[in-house]
Enzyme design. Structure first.
Site, PDB file in Angstrom:
ATOM      1  N   GLU A  58      15.209 110.071  19.399  1.00 31.12           N
ATOM      2  CA  GLU A  58      16.465 110.078  20.144  1.00 31.12           C
ATOM      3  C   GLU A  58      16.239 110.506  21.593  1.00 31.12           C
ATOM      4  OE1 GLU A  58      21.026 111.802  19.669  1.00 31.12           O
ATOM      5  OE2 GLU A  58      19.378 112.783  18.614  1.00 31.12           O
ATOM      6  N   TRP A  79      22.899 106.815  15.567  1.00 29.91           N
ATOM      7  CA  TRP A  79      23.982 106.337  16.430  1.00 29.91           C
ATOM      8  C   TRP A  79      24.662 105.086  15.899  1.00 29.91           C
ATOM      9  CZ3 TRP A  79      26.428 108.839  20.125  1.00 29.91           C
ATOM     10  CH2 TRP A  79      25.797 109.946  20.706  1.00 29.91           C
ATOM     11  N   TYR A  93      23.776 108.214  26.345  1.00 27.79           N
ATOM     12  CA  TYR A  93      23.404 109.302  27.258  1.00 27.79           C
ATOM     13  C   TYR A  93      22.376 108.858  28.283  1.00 27.79           C
ATOM     14  CZ  TYR A  93      25.836 112.734  24.338  1.00 27.79           C
ATOM     15  OH  TYR A  93      26.792 113.446  23.659  1.00 27.79           O
ATOM     16  N   CYS A 154      29.228 114.503  24.038  1.00 27.13           N
ATOM     17  CA  CYS A 154      29.525 115.878  23.613  1.00 27.13           C
ATOM     18  C   CYS A 154      28.759 116.870  24.483  1.00 27.13           C
ATOM     19  CB  CYS A 154      29.160 116.064  22.139  1.00 27.13           C
ATOM     20  SG  CYS A 154      30.185 115.124  21.002  1.00 27.13           S
ATOM     21  N   ARG A 174      31.083 120.067  25.235  1.00 29.30           N
ATOM     22  CA  ARG A 174      32.533 120.145  25.030  1.00 29.30           C
ATOM     23  C   ARG A 174      32.876 120.354  23.566  1.00 29.30           C
ATOM     24  NH1 ARG A 174      34.498 115.753  22.528  1.00 29.30           N
ATOM     25  NH2 ARG A 174      33.197 113.884  22.535  1.00 29.30           N
ATOM     26  N   ASP A 177      29.250 120.419  16.602  1.00 22.63           N
ATOM     27  CA  ASP A 177      29.186 120.501  15.143  1.00 22.63           C
ATOM     28  C   ASP A 177      28.026 121.440  14.802  1.00 22.63           C
ATOM     29  OD1 ASP A 177      28.565 120.101  12.467  1.00 22.63           O
ATOM     30  OD2 ASP A 177      28.672 117.925  12.537  1.00 22.63           O
TER      31      ASP A 177
END
Length: 270
Positions: A58, A79, A93, A154, A174, A177
């Site tokens: 990732e 994703w 991103y 996020c 923001r 999890d």
């Protein structure tokens, strides 16, 4: 890692029940923060097995600047739930890290034109030429995209700082999890910090993390309570080949001495 377990315990003990878009309620706390010393080892959780290979793929995908998951999905499905049928991802991103759309005035025409800004390249240049700069900031938040995206970023901005010849990173998120996302975010940005520190000749400093909405999904509570019963093991170390950032490949990373407890299954809330 004790810092992570302290975060889990705090939210379990102090969180407020809160509904959200996924339909699975959370226990949530506002503006939680923790900090880890990267000099003490690579912060991959040991109280459960974390899929290092998936995380590494990732991060390399982020650094590629791609805005689709057609190459990434060969290695991980992380994703898939947010991409379209062609594999395109509107909130990728890496596109914003490496190709952020910026409106700038063309001095010849006096009109605004959209140019792409390589924010990671900019940080690298500052680390090499002006390491005392307080402007080494990267953002993945583009308002026009965020208003329409299936999942706006996020972990949306991070900044680097050099002090006493050590490179540190602060991430602002923001929404976090705690069971699934935060262990990956922690490992990913620690890895990125080590890549940049190695290329620019700095020692490793700290990773600092602020989570605006730090939450635990109610179906993750039992698994996190199981983690709290486990004593953290010694952190592993990460070796990275000495190559420029854009030449690094998966096989250039070696995780050394990773000992952990068995995995804990957590369902993804989409």
């Amino acid at each position: 890692m004790r810092e992570y377990l302290d975060l889990v315990e705090h939210v379990l003990n102090n969180g407020t029940y809160k509904k959200n878009r996924t339909g699975i309620d959370t226990i949530s706390c506002f503006a939680q923060h923790y900090q880890v010393d990267l000099g003490k080892g690579y912060p991959l959780l040991t109280t459960k097995k974390v899929n290092f290979n998936s995380m590494l793929h990732e991060v390399l995908w982020y650094l590629s600047g791609e805005d689709h998951i057609r190459n990434l999905r060969k290695h991980t499905k992380i994703w898939d739930s947010w991409a379209d049928e062609n594999g395109n991802l509107d909130s990728a991103y890496g596109r914003y890290w490496r190709r952020f759309p910026s409106a700038q005035v063309n001095p010849q025409t006096g009109k605004y034109e959209i140019v792409e800004v390589d924010q990671i390249g900019w940080v690298l240049e500052l680390l090499k030429t002006d390491p005392n700069s307080r402007r080494m900031v990267v953002t993945a938040w583009e308002p026009g995209n965020a208003f329409t995206s299936k999942l706006p970023p996020c972990h949306y901005t991070f900044a680097f700082n050099v002090l006493d010849n050590m490179l540190s990173c602060h991430l602002t998120q923001r929404s976090g999890d705690i069971a699934l996302g935060i262990p990956f975010n922690l490992a990913a940005y620690a890895l990125l910090t080590q890549i940049l520190a190695q290329e620019t000749g700095f020692e490793l400093g700290f990773f600092s993390h602020t989570i605006v909405d730090a939450h635990i999904y109610v179906n993750h509570i039992d698994g996190l309570k199981e983690q709290l019963k486990r004593t953290p093991k010694q952190l592993p170390h990460l070796q990275i080949a000495r190559k420029p950032i854009d030449e690094l490949q998966f096989d250039d990373f070696q995780l050394i001495g990773y000992e952990c407890y068995e995995p804990i299954k957590f369902e993804v809330a989409v």
